[in-house]
Design an enzyme around this catalytic site. Structure first.
Site, PDB file in Angstrom:
ATOM      1  CB  ILE A  89      -0.957   0.002   1.216  1.00 41.67           C
ATOM      2  CG1 ILE A  89      -1.825  -1.260   1.216  1.00 41.67           C
ATOM      3  CG2 ILE A  89      -1.831   1.260   1.220  1.00 41.67           C
ATOM      4  CD1 ILE A  89      -2.637  -1.473   2.491  1.00 41.67           C
TER       5      ILE A  89
ATOM      6  CB  ALA B 234       6.644   1.118   8.577  1.00 48.09           C
ATOM      7  CB  ALA B 235       2.703  -2.496  10.015  1.00 52.28           C
TER       8      ALA B 235
ATOM      9  CB  SER C 178       1.118  -6.257   6.745  1.00 55.36           C
ATOM     10  OG  SER C 178       1.729  -6.954   5.674  1.00 55.36           O
TER      11      SER C 178
ATOM     12  CB  THR D  36      -6.127  -3.399   9.703  1.00 52.94           C
ATOM     13  OG1 THR D  36      -6.986  -4.479   9.361  1.00 52.94           O
ATOM     14  CG2 THR D  36      -5.577  -3.706  11.099  1.00 52.94           C
ATOM     15  CG  ASP D  37     -11.223  -4.597   8.153  1.00 46.27           C
ATOM     16  OD1 ASP D  37     -10.112  -5.153   8.277  1.00 46.27           O
ATOM     17  OD2 ASP D  37     -12.057  -4.946   7.289  1.00 46.27           O
ATOM     18  CD  GLU D  38      -6.983  -8.417   9.432  1.00 47.99           C
ATOM     19  OE1 GLU D  38      -6.497  -9.245  10.217  1.00 47.99           O
ATOM     20  OE2 GLU D  38      -6.671  -8.348   8.231  1.00 47.99           O
TER      21      GLU D  38
ATOM     22  CE1 TYR E  90      -1.271  -6.285  10.600  1.00 43.72           C
ATOM     23  CE2 TYR E  90      -3.496  -7.132  10.254  1.00 43.72           C
ATOM     24  CZ  TYR E  90      -2.519  -6.178  10.009  1.00 43.72           C
ATOM     25  OH  TYR E  90      -2.787  -5.115   9.178  1.00 43.72           O
TER      26      TYR E  90
ATOM     27  CE  LYS F 186      -1.848  -1.643  11.655  1.00 46.66           C
ATOM     28  NZ  LYS F 186      -0.798  -0.772  11.038  1.00 46.66           N
TER      29      LYS F 186
ATOM     30  CG  ASN G 201      -8.936  -8.259   3.640  1.00 48.49           C
ATOM     31  OD1 ASN G 201      -9.606  -8.037   4.643  1.00 48.49           O
ATOM     32  ND2 ASN G 201      -8.104  -9.274   3.555  1.00 48.49           N
TER      33      ASN G 201
ATOM     34  CG  ASN H 219     -11.536 -16.391   2.083  1.00 51.28           C
ATOM     35  OD1 ASN H 219     -11.574 -15.176   1.834  1.00 51.28           O
ATOM     36  ND2 ASN H 219     -11.159 -16.863   3.263  1.00 51.28           N
TER      37      ASN H 219
ATOM     38  N   GLY I 188      -7.745 -19.489  14.962  1.00 55.35           N
ATOM     39  CA  GLY I 188      -8.490 -18.270  15.349  1.00 55.35           C
ATOM     40  C   GLY I 188      -8.999 -17.466  14.171  1.00 55.35           C
TER      41      GLY I 188
HETATM   42  P1  NAD Z   1       3.431  -4.698   3.512  1.00 56.90           P
HETATM   43  O1  NAD Z   1       3.789  -5.839   4.411  1.00 56.90           O
HETATM   44  O2  NAD Z   1       3.277  -4.936   2.055  1.00 56.90           O
HETATM   45  O3  NAD Z   1       4.501  -3.532   3.676  1.00 56.90           O
HETATM   46  C1  NAD Z   1       5.003  -3.132   4.920  1.00 56.90           C
HETATM   47  C2  NAD Z   1       6.224  -2.259   4.670  1.00 56.90           C
HETATM   48  O4  NAD Z   1       6.702  -1.827   5.954  1.00 56.90           O
HETATM   49  C3  NAD Z   1       7.378  -2.988   3.968  1.00 56.90           C
HETATM   50  O5  NAD Z   1       7.925  -2.169   2.964  1.00 56.90           O
HETATM   51  C4  NAD Z   1       8.383  -3.213   5.089  1.00 56.90           C
HETATM   52  O6  NAD Z   1       9.721  -3.246   4.629  1.00 56.90           O
HETATM   53  C5  NAD Z   1       8.117  -2.013   5.994  1.00 56.90           C
HETATM   54  N1  NAD Z   1       8.493  -2.269   7.391  1.00 56.90           N
HETATM   55  C6  NAD Z   1       8.103  -3.317   8.175  1.00 56.90           C
HETATM   56  N2  NAD Z   1       8.677  -3.226   9.383  1.00 56.90           N
HETATM   57  C7  NAD Z   1       9.443  -2.087   9.372  1.00 56.90           C
HETATM   58  C8  NAD Z   1      10.266  -1.441  10.321  1.00 56.90           C
HETATM   59  N3  NAD Z   1      10.444  -1.966  11.550  1.00 56.90           N
HETATM   60  N4  NAD Z   1      10.858  -0.287   9.980  1.00 56.90           N
HETATM   61  C9  NAD Z   1      10.684   0.253   8.757  1.00 56.90           C
HETATM   62  N5  NAD Z   1       9.939  -0.323   7.795  1.00 56.90           N
HETATM   63  C10 NAD Z   1       9.311  -1.484   8.100  1.00 56.90           C
HETATM   64  O7  NAD Z   1       2.105  -4.098   4.150  1.00 56.90           O
HETATM   65  P2  NAD Z   1       0.830  -3.440   3.441  1.00 56.90           P
HETATM   66  O8  NAD Z   1      -0.124  -4.499   3.110  1.00 56.90           O
HETATM   67  O9  NAD Z   1       1.283  -2.477   2.429  1.00 56.90           O
HETATM   68  O10 NAD Z   1       0.220  -2.637   4.696  1.00 56.90           O
HETATM   69  C11 NAD Z   1       0.653  -1.314   5.003  1.00 56.90           C
HETATM   70  C12 NAD Z   1      -0.105  -0.804   6.197  1.00 56.90           C
HETATM   71  O11 NAD Z   1      -1.509  -0.828   5.941  1.00 56.90           O
HETATM   72  C13 NAD Z   1       0.097  -1.649   7.456  1.00 56.90           C
HETATM   73  O12 NAD Z   1       0.175  -0.772   8.560  1.00 56.90           O
HETATM   74  C14 NAD Z   1      -1.148  -2.509   7.526  1.00 56.90           C
HETATM   75  O13 NAD Z   1      -1.456  -2.843   8.867  1.00 56.90           O
HETATM   76  C15 NAD Z   1      -2.181  -1.572   6.939  1.00 56.90           C
HETATM   77  N6  NAD Z   1      -3.327  -2.227   6.268  1.00 56.90           N
HETATM   78  C16 NAD Z   1      -3.128  -3.189   5.323  1.00 56.90           C
HETATM   79  C17 NAD Z   1      -4.225  -3.760   4.682  1.00 56.90           C
HETATM   80  C18 NAD Z   1      -4.047  -4.797   3.600  1.00 56.90           C
HETATM   81  O14 NAD Z   1      -5.043  -5.347   3.114  1.00 56.90           O
HETATM   82  N7  NAD Z   1      -2.850  -5.089   3.144  1.00 56.90           N
HETATM   83  C19 NAD Z   1      -5.518  -3.348   5.016  1.00 56.90           C
HETATM   84  C20 NAD Z   1      -5.686  -2.358   5.995  1.00 56.90           C
HETATM   85  C21 NAD Z   1      -4.580  -1.798   6.604  1.00 56.90           C
HETATM   86  P1  TYD Z   2      -5.127 -12.639   3.757  1.00 58.37           P
HETATM   87  O1  TYD Z   2      -4.878 -12.226   2.341  1.00 58.37           O
HETATM   88  O2  TYD Z   2      -4.007 -13.277   4.529  1.00 58.37           O
HETATM   89  O3  TYD Z   2      -5.713 -11.374   4.522  1.00 58.37           O
HETATM   90  P2  TYD Z   2      -6.362 -11.268   6.023  1.00 58.37           P
HETATM   91  O4  TYD Z   2      -6.031 -12.488   6.781  1.00 58.37           O
HETATM   92  O5  TYD Z   2      -5.675 -10.063   6.571  1.00 58.37           O
HETATM   93  O6  TYD Z   2      -7.830 -11.071   5.792  1.00 58.37           O
HETATM   94  O7  TYD Z   2      -6.337 -13.682   3.769  1.00 58.37           O
HETATM   95  C1  TYD Z   2      -7.597 -13.339   3.209  1.00 58.37           C
HETATM   96  C2  TYD Z   2      -8.536 -14.499   3.506  1.00 58.37           C
HETATM   97  O8  TYD Z   2      -8.084 -15.655   2.768  1.00 58.37           O
HETATM   98  C3  TYD Z   2      -8.544 -14.926   4.966  1.00 58.37           C
HETATM   99  O9  TYD Z   2      -9.860 -15.327   5.322  1.00 58.37           O
HETATM  100  C4  TYD Z   2      -7.606 -16.123   5.008  1.00 58.37           C
HETATM  101  C5  TYD Z   2      -7.790 -16.738   3.636  1.00 58.37           C
HETATM  102  N1  TYD Z   2      -6.604 -17.438   3.070  1.00 58.37           N
HETATM  103  C6  TYD Z   2      -6.729 -18.734   2.585  1.00 58.37           C
HETATM  104  O10 TYD Z   2      -7.820 -19.342   2.599  1.00 58.37           O
HETATM  105  N2  TYD Z   2      -5.619 -19.330   2.061  1.00 58.37           N
HETATM  106  C7  TYD Z   2      -4.405 -18.720   2.027  1.00 58.37           C
HETATM  107  O11 TYD Z   2      -3.406 -19.341   1.543  1.00 58.37           O
HETATM  108  C8  TYD Z   2      -4.294 -17.379   2.523  1.00 58.37           C
HETATM  109  C9  TYD Z   2      -2.975 -16.661   2.504  1.00 58.37           C
HETATM  110  C10 TYD Z   2      -5.423 -16.781   3.031  1.00 58.37           C
END
Ligand code: NAD
Ligand code: TYD
Length: 349
Positions: free
Chosen positions: A13, A83-84, A86, A131-133, A156, A160, A185, A255, A289
């Site tokens: 993101i 940064a997190a 994730s 996140t909504d989680e 996770y 958050k 998501n 899913n 879980g």
């Molecule tokens: P991602 O795992 O793709 O990217 C995380 C980035 O953070 C990476 O570039 C990593 O190198 C960097 N990072 C991790 N630990 C670090 C540290 N200690 N210091 C500096 N950099 C660090 O994650 P994403 O999916 O892009 O998510 C970004 C943010 O959005 C997160 O905070 C996540 O909780 C939130 N978010 C994600 C989703 C989703 O669906 N992916 C949805 C809602 C919120």
């Molecule tokens: P994921 O992309 O890991 O996002 P989140 O757990 O943050 O919602 O997973 C999305 C959904 O898909 C979740 O219900 C878990 C499921 N899932 C599978 O069924 N198989 C997989 O290999 C993965 C990675 C996720």
């Protein structure tokens, strides 16, 4: 020149947020702070990395000295903190690294911002991306609103949720200007192939099993990543200080239905017989879980900031599949090394 620090900008993101800000705001200097964990990839930003208003800072948000130093040197006007760690599955096997990055890292940034801005908070903003989680798991009906009580269920989401509480506590206790958004998501280009959609796209292409946890009945609300980046832009510039905004896709899928739909799209794009890729679906042991359902009520951001998702899921998913098919080098580079060990461990039968 205004200076904004974006953390985690080399991730999924974050890279879309950095690109949007660098291209749209030539008069804002964008600093991308990222430690480049397994999920961070500077290739995600190769198209904007030479722009004059972009600077990459390689550093860890948990490194107190480093974080304090860059805040003192650059005197950022705003922070957008992504940064997190994730991935829920990784949090189940290694909760402590989630505590460090997501809680300690966030508090470290809050301290540095408070210290630098304390004489005058005016015009400053610490924007925390969450996140909504954090709200836990819904039953078959209902939606998460900004008033829903926190009830995180995975390491996770617990990390958050804790970071969200710290951000609000800094607002309440010290008056730090903050804003928080909690998004559903995301999917789209550049997502690390440990998450459901890119993992399945890659496996369908390679004709590998598509691992569905449990019965595949869990529901997620999917939003295209560029729509999230646009929401972040709106909230950063127009959101009310101290407020929380939920962001969602208005797009719930089980899913199993989602993966079947993805198979259908890819059969068409790859010239395979209809139904061929679906045969790869394999039900595997459920995630511990496993939250049943997430779904967002996004009326606040819609009413106050006039934001709603712009891309239909059909279009977004098709665009995403095209991106992965056209960027074989990106996926090869990621899946060639450590990813193999992760995959073998996570999906061992
Ligand atoms: P991602 O795992 O793709 O990217 C995380 C980035 O953070 C990476 O570039 C990593 O190198 C960097 N990072 C991790 N630990 C670090 C540290 N200690 N210091 C500096 N950099 C660090 O994650 P994403 O999916 O892009 O998510 C970004 C943010 O959005 C997160 O905070 C996540 O909780 C939130 N978010 C994600 C989703 C989703 O669906 N992916 C949805 C809602 C919120
Ligand atoms: P994921 O992309 O890991 O996002 P989140 O757990 O943050 O919602 O997973 C999305 C959904 O898909 C979740 O219900 C878990 C499921 N899932 C599978 O069924 N198989 C997989 O290999 C993965 C990675 C996720």
């Amino acid at each position: 020149m205004e200076k904004i620090l974006i953390t985690g900008g080399a991730g999924f993101i974050g890279s879309h947020v950095v690109r949007r800000f660098v291209e749209k705001y030539p008069n804002i200097q964008i600093f991308n702070l990222d430690s480049l964990t397994y999920a961070g990839n500077l290739e995600n930003l190769s198209d904007v990395s030479d722009m004059e208003n972009y600077t990459f800072l390689k550093g860890d948000i948990t490194d107190e000295d480093y974080v304090n130093r860059i805040f003192k040197e650059q005197l950022f006007d705003g922070v957008i903190h992504l940064a997190a760690e994730s991935h829920v599955d990784r949090s189940i096997s290694d909760p402590l690294s989630f505590l460090k990055a997501n809680i300690f890292g966030t508090v470290n940034l809050l301290n540095a911002a408070k210290e630098i801005w304390k004489s005058d908070f005016d015009g400053k903003l610490f924007y925390h991306i969450s996140t909504d989680e954090v709200y836990g798991s819904l039953g078959e009906s209902g939606l998460f609103t900004e008033e829903t009580s926190y009830d995180p269920k995975s390491p996770y989401s617990a990390s958050k949720a804790s970071s969200d509480h710290f951000v609000r506590a800094y607002h309440n206790t010290y008056g730090l200007p903050i804003v928080i958004s909690n998004c559903s998501n995301n999917y789209g280009p550049n997502q690390f192939p440990e998450k459901l959609i890119p993992l399945c796209i890659n496996n369908i292409k390679l004709k590998k099993p598509l691992p569905i946890y449990g019965k595949g009945e869990n529901i997620r609300d999917w939003l295209f990543v560029e729509d999230h980046a646009r929401a972040i832009d709106e909230i950063f510039h127009k959101g009310k200080v101290g407020r929380t905004y939920n962001i969602g896709g208005l797009n719930e899928w089980t899913n199993i239905d989602l993966v079947k739909y993805l198979c259908q799209i890819m059969d068409e794009k790859l010239g395979r017989n209809s139904g061929e890729s679906e045969k790869l679906i394999t039900y595997v042991k459920d995630r511990a879980g496993h939250d049943l359902r997430y779904a967002i009520d996004a009326s606040r951001i819609n009413d106050e900031l006039n934001w709603k998702p712009s891309l239909k899921f059909e279009e977004g998913l098709s665009k995403t599949v095209d991106w992965y098919l056209e960027n074989q080098d990106w996926i090869d580079a990621i899946t060639s090394g450590e990813y193999q060990n992760y995959y073998a461990k996570q999906y061992k039968s």
